[in-house]
Motif scaffolding. Structure first.
Motif, short mmCIF file in Angstrom:
data_model
loop_
_atom_site.label_atom_id
_atom_site.label_comp_id
_atom_site.label_asym_id
_atom_site.label_seq_id
_atom_site.Cartn_x
_atom_site.Cartn_y
_atom_site.Cartn_z
N HIS A 77 0.85 -1.19 0.00
CA HIS A 77 0.00 0.00 0.00
C HIS A 77 0.89 1.24 0.00
O HIS A 77 2.09 1.14 0.19
CB HIS A 77 -0.96 0.02 1.20
N ALA A 79 1.11 5.15 1.87
CA ALA A 79 0.61 5.81 3.08
C ALA A 79 0.93 7.29 3.03
O ALA A 79 2.02 7.67 2.61
CB ALA A 79 1.21 5.17 4.32
N PHE A 114 -7.52 2.92 6.32
CA PHE A 114 -7.29 2.60 4.91
C PHE A 114 -8.54 2.90 4.09
O PHE A 114 -9.67 2.80 4.58
CB PHE A 114 -6.97 1.11 4.73
N GLU A 124 -3.25 4.20 2.83
CA GLU A 124 -3.33 4.41 4.26
C GLU A 124 -3.21 5.89 4.58
O GLU A 124 -2.42 6.60 3.97
CB GLU A 124 -2.19 3.66 4.96
N TYR A 126 -2.23 8.09 7.92
CA TYR A 126 -1.58 7.90 9.21
C TYR A 126 -1.48 9.26 9.89
O TYR A 126 -0.92 10.19 9.33
CB TYR A 126 -0.17 7.33 8.99
#
Length: 128
Positions: A77, A79, A114, A124, A126
């Protein structure tokens, strides 16, 4: 020998216009350069975020689907760090984007979640 920085992430999309709209209008990337490569029947879109070149978005005729998510070999993925994850979740949901429930990283105690791009690439968020 040392690597200086991350230069870019290359993403192949199945619907160029939908992905271009998603990365620019939803995630806020800026178009740096866009070219159509006739011989390859392919667009290449260079995108930056806050002045940093980060993503090359490609289109190709009939690209194969991602084998599984998220544990296929290869990129798992991407992020992005955000200041207010709850505000981002609200914004994405207002754009009819499904977002997983916010979780807490067991090691850092930071919030993360997500969602997926138009080709189901996991992204993602964060909280910094």
């Amino acid at each position: 020998m040392k690597i200086s920085q991350l230069h870019h992430i290359a993403i192949i999309c199945s619907n160029y216009e939908a992905s271009k709209k998603f990365y620019t209008e939803v995630l806020g990337f800026t178009v740096v350069n866009e070219v159509y490569r006739k011989a390859r029947q392919s667009y290449k879109l260079d995108l930056s975020l806050n002045g940093q070149y980060l993503i090359e978005l490609f289109s190709f005729p009939d690209p194969p689907a991602r084998p599984t998510t998220p544990e296929a070999t290869g990129l798992r993925h991407i992020a992005f760090g955000v200041d207010d994850i709850s505000a981002w979740v609200t914004f994405l949901q207002s754009r009819n984007i499904t977002v997983e429930p916010i979780r807490i990283d067991e090691y850092t105690q930071k919030k993360f979640t997500f969602f997926r791009d138009p080709d189901q690439l996991p992204i993602e968020l964060y909280e910094l």
